[in-house]
Design a protein around this motif. Structure first.
Motif, PDB file in Angstrom:
ATOM      1  N   ALA A  49      19.999  58.234 129.066  1.00 48.19           N
ATOM      2  CA  ALA A  49      20.333  57.293 130.168  1.00 48.19           C
ATOM      3  C   ALA A  49      20.407  55.878 129.851  1.00 48.19           C
ATOM      4  O   ALA A  49      19.332  55.574 128.960  1.00 48.19           O
ATOM      5  N   ALA A  50      21.318  55.043 130.546  1.00 47.78           N
ATOM      6  CA  ALA A  50      20.824  53.612 130.144  1.00 47.78           C
ATOM      7  C   ALA A  50      20.012  53.141 131.469  1.00 47.78           C
ATOM      8  O   ALA A  50      20.011  53.779 132.386  1.00 47.78           O
ATOM      9  N   THR A  51      19.450  51.990 131.463  1.00 44.80           N
ATOM     10  CA  THR A  51      18.766  51.559 132.465  1.00 44.80           C
ATOM     11  C   THR A  51      18.910  50.053 132.524  1.00 44.80           C
ATOM     12  O   THR A  51      19.335  49.361 131.680  1.00 44.80           O
ATOM     13  N   THR A  52      18.621  49.605 134.083  1.00 41.65           N
ATOM     14  CA  THR A  52      18.866  48.169 134.100  1.00 41.65           C
ATOM     15  C   THR A  52      17.713  47.613 134.754  1.00 41.65           C
ATOM     16  O   THR A  52      16.799  48.489 135.590  1.00 41.65           O
ATOM     17  N   GLY A  53      17.290  46.345 134.615  1.00 42.22           N
ATOM     18  CA  GLY A  53      16.128  45.772 135.488  1.00 42.22           C
ATOM     19  C   GLY A  53      16.435  45.352 136.860  1.00 42.22           C
ATOM     20  O   GLY A  53      15.533  45.607 137.703  1.00 42.22           O
ATOM     21  N   THR A  54      17.881  45.564 137.270  1.00 42.72           N
ATOM     22  CA  THR A  54      18.020  45.264 138.693  1.00 42.72           C
ATOM     23  C   THR A  54      19.154  46.197 139.250  1.00 42.72           C
ATOM     24  O   THR A  54      19.897  46.869 138.478  1.00 42.72           O
ATOM     25  N   ALA A  55      19.024  46.607 140.576  1.00 40.48           N
ATOM     26  CA  ALA A  55      19.861  47.275 141.260  1.00 40.48           C
ATOM     27  C   ALA A  55      21.287  46.935 140.978  1.00 40.48           C
ATOM     28  O   ALA A  55      22.402  47.589 140.971  1.00 40.48           O
ATOM     29  N   GLU A  56      21.540  45.372 141.016  1.00 43.66           N
ATOM     30  CA  GLU A  56      23.116  44.640 140.933  1.00 43.66           C
ATOM     31  C   GLU A  56      23.521  45.146 139.687  1.00 43.66           C
ATOM     32  O   GLU A  56      24.657  45.517 139.555  1.00 43.66           O
ATOM     33  N   ALA A  57      22.593  45.034 138.440  1.00 43.67           N
ATOM     34  CA  ALA A  57      23.125  45.383 137.197  1.00 43.67           C
ATOM     35  C   ALA A  57      23.739  46.947 137.126  1.00 43.67           C
ATOM     36  O   ALA A  57      24.472  47.154 136.366  1.00 43.67           O
ATOM     37  N   ALA A  58      23.117  47.749 137.868  1.00 39.88           N
ATOM     38  CA  ALA A  58      23.251  49.227 137.857  1.00 39.88           C
ATOM     39  C   ALA A  58      24.421  49.374 138.478  1.00 39.88           C
ATOM     40  O   ALA A  58      25.110  50.000 138.078  1.00 39.88           O
ATOM     41  N   LEU A  59      24.552  48.487 139.656  1.00 38.66           N
ATOM     42  CA  LEU A  59      25.926  48.706 140.415  1.00 38.66           C
ATOM     43  C   LEU A  59      27.078  48.425 139.487  1.00 38.66           C
ATOM     44  O   LEU A  59      28.216  48.818 139.541  1.00 38.66           O
ATOM     45  N   ALA A  60      26.968  47.283 138.840  1.00 41.57           N
ATOM     46  CA  ALA A  60      27.968  46.873 137.697  1.00 41.57           C
ATOM     47  C   ALA A  60      28.525  47.560 136.775  1.00 41.57           C
ATOM     48  O   ALA A  60      29.391  47.758 136.060  1.00 41.57           O
ATOM     49  N   ALA A  61      27.577  48.786 136.388  1.00 43.10           N
ATOM     50  CA  ALA A  61      27.707  49.588 135.149  1.00 43.10           C
ATOM     51  C   ALA A  61      28.812  50.702 135.582  1.00 43.10           C
ATOM     52  O   ALA A  61      29.458  50.970 134.615  1.00 43.10           O
ATOM     53  N   ASN A  62      28.729  51.254 136.657  1.00 40.73           N
ATOM     54  CA  ASN A  62      29.894  52.225 136.940  1.00 40.73           C
ATOM     55  C   ASN A  62      30.298  52.171 138.185  1.00 40.73           C
ATOM     56  O   ASN A  62      29.896  51.719 139.442  1.00 40.73           O
ATOM     57  N   ARG A  63      31.628  52.898 138.341  1.00 37.10           N
ATOM     58  CA  ARG A  63      32.406  52.593 139.660  1.00 37.10           C
ATOM     59  C   ARG A  63      31.668  53.564 140.637  1.00 37.10           C
ATOM     60  O   ARG A  63      31.494  53.264 141.863  1.00 37.10           O
ATOM     61  N   LEU A  64      31.281  54.776 140.137  1.00 30.78           N
ATOM     62  CA  LEU A  64      30.599  55.625 141.003  1.00 30.78           C
ATOM     63  C   LEU A  64      29.051  55.721 141.134  1.00 30.78           C
ATOM     64  O   LEU A  64      28.386  55.637 140.033  1.00 30.78           O
ATOM     65  N   VAL A  65      28.686  55.513 142.169  1.00 32.33           N
ATOM     66  CA  VAL A  65      27.269  55.074 142.411  1.00 32.33           C
ATOM     67  C   VAL A  65      26.632  56.104 143.321  1.00 32.33           C
ATOM     68  O   VAL A  65      27.103  56.148 144.627  1.00 32.33           O
ATOM     69  N   VAL A  66      25.456  56.850 142.869  1.00 31.28           N
ATOM     70  CA  VAL A  66      24.939  57.970 143.899  1.00 31.28           C
ATOM     71  C   VAL A  66      23.554  57.274 144.251  1.00 31.28           C
ATOM     72  O   VAL A  66      22.826  56.905 143.345  1.00 31.28           O
ATOM     73  N   VAL A  67      23.322  57.378 145.402  1.00 32.60           N
ATOM     74  CA  VAL A  67      22.014  56.861 146.048  1.00 32.60           C
ATOM     75  C   VAL A  67      20.967  57.891 146.404  1.00 32.60           C
ATOM     76  O   VAL A  67      21.704  58.671 147.098  1.00 32.60           O
ATOM     77  N   CYS A  68      19.919  57.871 146.109  1.00 33.16           N
ATOM     78  CA  CYS A  68      18.990  59.040 146.412  1.00 33.16           C
ATOM     79  C   CYS A  68      17.572  58.294 146.716  1.00 33.16           C
ATOM     80  O   CYS A  68      16.923  58.358 145.578  1.00 33.16           O
ATOM     81  N   LEU A  69      17.562  57.773 147.829  1.00 34.19           N
ATOM     82  CA  LEU A  69      16.071  57.081 148.273  1.00 34.19           C
ATOM     83  C   LEU A  69      15.529  57.985 149.426  1.00 34.19           C
ATOM     84  O   LEU A  69      15.860  59.001 149.811  1.00 34.19           O
ATOM     85  N   GLN A  70      14.377  57.245 149.670  1.00 28.82           N
ATOM     86  CA  GLN A  70      13.496  58.064 150.505  1.00 28.82           C
ATOM     87  C   GLN A  70      14.012  58.357 151.914  1.00 28.82           C
ATOM     88  O   GLN A  70      14.066  59.328 152.449  1.00 28.82           O
ATOM     89  N   ASP A  71      14.760  56.993 152.461  1.00 30.78           N
ATOM     90  CA  ASP A  71      15.444  57.277 153.870  1.00 30.78           C
ATOM     91  C   ASP A  71      16.261  55.965 154.016  1.00 30.78           C
ATOM     92  O   ASP A  71      16.682  55.392 153.315  1.00 30.78           O
ATOM     93  N   HIS A  72      17.119  56.149 155.260  1.00 28.59           N
ATOM     94  CA  HIS A  72      18.040  55.164 155.653  1.00 28.59           C
ATOM     95  C   HIS A  72      17.687  53.702 155.367  1.00 28.59           C
ATOM     96  O   HIS A  72      18.344  52.898 154.772  1.00 28.59           O
ATOM     97  N   ARG A  73      16.483  53.492 156.051  1.00 31.63           N
ATOM     98  CA  ARG A  73      15.790  51.964 155.711  1.00 31.63           C
ATOM     99  C   ARG A  73      15.819  51.861 154.196  1.00 31.63           C
ATOM    100  O   ARG A  73      16.288  50.679 153.771  1.00 31.63           O
ATOM    101  N   SER A  74      15.302  52.578 153.434  1.00 30.31           N
ATOM    102  CA  SER A  74      15.099  52.035 152.026  1.00 30.31           C
ATOM    103  C   SER A  74      16.511  52.083 151.239  1.00 30.31           C
ATOM    104  O   SER A  74      16.800  51.059 150.551  1.00 30.31           O
ATOM    105  N   VAL A  75      17.570  52.707 151.993  1.00 32.89           N
ATOM    106  CA  VAL A  75      18.888  52.536 151.282  1.00 32.89           C
ATOM    107  C   VAL A  75      19.301  51.117 151.780  1.00 32.89           C
ATOM    108  O   VAL A  75      19.889  50.380 150.887  1.00 32.89           O
ATOM    109  N   HIS A  76      19.223  50.483 152.820  1.00 32.33           N
ATOM    110  CA  HIS A  76      19.518  49.232 153.211  1.00 32.33           C
ATOM    111  C   HIS A  76      18.697  48.272 152.528  1.00 32.33           C
ATOM    112  O   HIS A  76      19.101  47.260 152.164  1.00 32.33           O
ATOM    113  N   GLU A  77      17.497  48.628 152.329  1.00 35.05           N
ATOM    114  CA  GLU A  77      16.564  47.403 151.482  1.00 35.05           C
ATOM    115  C   GLU A  77      17.038  47.412 150.344  1.00 35.05           C
ATOM    116  O   GLU A  77      17.061  46.220 149.666  1.00 35.05           O
TER     117      GLU A  77
END
Ligand code: FVH
Length: 293
Positions: A49-77
């Motif tokens: 896998a490749a990794t990035t220092g920021t969520a923004e850079a990770a979003l830029a890497a691919n069109r398909l983005v899978v999010v799996c965080l603790q809860d809805h609040r953390s998704v928005h954070e």
């Protein structure tokens, strides 16, 4: 347009996010990962896998983005500060949440120019990528169809409906059934242990019993859909309410808690008192529905 030859970004590398990223890698997808706390990406990076220092850079890497965080609040954070980077992306949120939260995120994502699917993972992390796992998805059917081949790496992909909240509702319904079973199994083991018995020795017979009793689900569903709880009943609610008293009595005499037992006892007794003792236990559902708060 499909993303069959494209990569996947995974935001969140807890137990489940790491398993999801690993399954995409195993399926030959280029994967970019990001996690709030650094360090959890090491094994995935070692696996390609490749990794990035920021969520923004990770979003830029691919069109398909899978999010799996603790809860809805953390998704928005995670996503709120990088919302502009979502334009043109396909956001697949596999974080457990409520139907209302799924609908809110769907509107939020579409306002930012992203497509969105909400998902409910019906598996624990070691099951991801195996035939035993399945994931429920809801949202636009076309978005699901376009990315299904990629998402199939996680397990069976099942479309729950166009309402963004549909997958969450089914997910939480399945978990409700699961926790009911867990509660029943714990009560059974507590009784066995209270008498000095071995849970390990008792487990096979409990499993056999629960397996055969799970057949109840099919007939019960037919009764619910037809509203006929009284035809061909061979274990009436009155009989079951009377014998359920023994479950409470033996727990009390053995020094075992009755907290898990009493709510159902109360519902059965009310339904019998209302004149439905000749019906099946399924008719208790009439006391559960229509209680929107
Ligand atoms: N594990 C399971 O068996 C179940 C199976 C069914 C689906 N669930 C849901 O999946 C979501 C994630 O669960 P998980 O098992 O990966 O959970 P954790 O291992 O606790 O990892 C939590 C990740 O969330 C990150 N995180 C938490 N809060 C924030 C925040 N405010 N900002 C950014 N990230 C956050 C956490 O990051 P870190 O603590 O490592 O920095 C982890 O990546 C969940 O909805 C389950 O219900 C799993």
């Amino acid at each position: 347009m499909t993303d069959d030859d494209k990569g996947v970004t995974v935001l969140g590398l807890g137990a489940m996010g790491s398993a999801l990223a690993g399954a995409f890698l195993a399926a030959g997808r280029p994967v970019t990962v990001w996690n709030r706390t650094p360090g959890k990406e090491a094994a995935l990076v070692a696996a390609g896998a490749a990794t990035t220092g920021t969520a923004e850079a990770a979003l830029a890497a691919n069109r398909l983005v899978v999010v799996c965080l603790q809860d809805h609040r953390s998704v928005h954070e995670v996503l709120d500060p990088v919302g502009d980077a979502l334009a043109g992306r396909v956001l697949v949120n596999l974080t457990t949440g409520t139907p209302e939260q799924a609908r809110e995120l769907d509107a939020w994502a579409r306002e930012r120019g992203a497509e969105h699917l909400d998902g409910g993972i019906m598996a624990v992390p070691p099951m991801i990528g195996t035939p035993g796992a399945f994931v429920l998805y809801s949202g636009a059917r076309g978005v699901f169809d376009a990315h299904r081949a990629t998402l199939d790496a996680l397990g069976g992909s099942r479309f729950a409906g166009a309402d963004p909240g549909a997958a969450s509702l089914q997910d939480l319904a399945l978990l409700s059934g699961m926790y009911g079973m867990f509660g029943g199994a714990l009560q059974a083991f507590a009784l066995i242990r209270s008498a000095g018995g071995s849970a390990t020795e008792f487990a096979p017979v409990l499993r056999e019993w629960l397996g055969s009793m799970s057949d109840f689900v099919t007939g019960s569903a037919e009764q619910i859909d037809t509203g006929d709880y009284g035809t061909g009943v061979d274990a009436t609610l009155a009989m079951q309410a009377a014998s359920y008293v023994h479950l409470v009595e033996v727990a009390e005499s053995q020094g075992v808690g009755t907290e898990l037992l009493l709510p159902l006892a109360g519902l059965m007794d009310r339904r019998v008192a209302d004149g439905h003792g000749h019906e099946d236990i399924t008719s208790v559902i009439e006391l559960l529905v229509g209680r929107r708060s």
